[in-house]
Design an enzyme around this catalytic site. Sequence first.
Site, PDB file in Angstrom:
ATOM      1  N   LEU A  54       0.788  -1.237   0.000  1.00  0.00           N
ATOM      2  CA  LEU A  54       0.000   0.000   0.000  1.00  0.00           C
ATOM      3  C   LEU A  54       0.821   1.288   0.000  1.00  0.00           C
ATOM      4  O   LEU A  54       0.285   2.360  -0.218  1.00  0.00           O
ATOM      5  CB  LEU A  54      -0.948   0.008   1.216  1.00  0.00           C
ATOM      6  CG  LEU A  54      -1.882  -1.200   1.296  1.00  0.00           C
ATOM      7  CD1 LEU A  54      -2.775  -1.108   2.522  1.00  0.00           C
ATOM      8  CD2 LEU A  54      -2.716  -1.351   0.033  1.00  0.00           C
ATOM      9  N   GLU A  86      -8.836 -12.354  -8.632  1.00  0.00           N
ATOM     10  CA  GLU A  86      -7.417 -11.961  -8.566  1.00  0.00           C
ATOM     11  C   GLU A  86      -6.530 -13.197  -8.620  1.00  0.00           C
ATOM     12  O   GLU A  86      -5.550 -13.246  -9.369  1.00  0.00           O
ATOM     13  CB  GLU A  86      -7.137 -11.171  -7.281  1.00  0.00           C
ATOM     14  CG  GLU A  86      -7.840  -9.835  -7.233  1.00  0.00           C
ATOM     15  CD  GLU A  86      -7.406  -8.964  -6.055  1.00  0.00           C
ATOM     16  OE1 GLU A  86      -7.466  -7.748  -6.178  1.00  0.00           O
ATOM     17  OE2 GLU A  86      -7.005  -9.511  -5.007  1.00  0.00           O
ATOM     18  N   HIS A 119      -5.396  -4.129  -8.297  1.00  0.00           N
ATOM     19  CA  HIS A 119      -6.329  -3.312  -7.504  1.00  0.00           C
ATOM     20  C   HIS A 119      -7.711  -3.970  -7.542  1.00  0.00           C
ATOM     21  O   HIS A 119      -8.170  -4.381  -8.611  1.00  0.00           O
ATOM     22  CB  HIS A 119      -6.383  -1.898  -8.087  1.00  0.00           C
ATOM     23  CG  HIS A 119      -7.182  -0.967  -7.238  1.00  0.00           C
ATOM     24  ND1 HIS A 119      -6.682  -0.401  -6.089  1.00  0.00           N
ATOM     25  CD2 HIS A 119      -8.461  -0.537  -7.344  1.00  0.00           C
ATOM     26  CE1 HIS A 119      -7.620   0.347  -5.522  1.00  0.00           C
ATOM     27  NE2 HIS A 119      -8.706   0.287  -6.271  1.00  0.00           N
TER      28      HIS A 119
END
Length: 191
Positions: free
Chosen positions: A87, A176, A106
């Site tokens: 992050l 993902e 993301h």
Amino acid sequence: MNSKKIILFASGSGSNFKKICEYFKNDNTVSIELLISNNPKAKALQIAESFNIKTLVIDKQSFYDSDKALINVLKINPSLIVLAGFLWKIPSAFIAKFANKIINIHPALLPKFGGKGMYGMHVHNAVIINKEIESGITIHYVNENYDEGSIIFQKKIKILKSDDSLEISKRILKLEHEFFPIIIQKVLNNG
Ligand code: GAR
């Protein structure tokens, strides 16, 4: 044949990192050389150990002021740097040295729901509050601004009226896991 070296940054639960390790485990054309994390308690560090991957834990000062991470990365000279749940903003010296060689994942359809503070459940909560009818994942190049680099890949999911942010987060994470390793492979093949 020389294998392509990749370096990962991960600071969370490391589930994407794990999928990437599993995907490339028996591929002798790609080698994961290093995991960098800013969180000494990140599960990703244990996962790295179980795959015999070297680790480096950085603090803010060493990351932004002393270039410690950059020096380590330059020694390896990777074909690709992958952010999988990292992050902190990547320092400009990094971006300059590895232009178009850093990618991020993301958990939303950028440019929507990106930027500083937009990570994890914050993203999915915002999707619900905005009554979006779809969300998804974005894999993109990293530039100087959070979540603004050019987009490599997106995959959408429909949001049902019955979905809450937890349900969306589970479906997004599954996507993902399915697509990130494949897209990393594609980017490596094109580079
Ligand atoms: C992933 O969902 C990734 O998209 C997100 O962090 C999670 C890490 O999960 N990244 C961001 O929100 C970046 N802004 P993991 O640690 O289980 O792989």
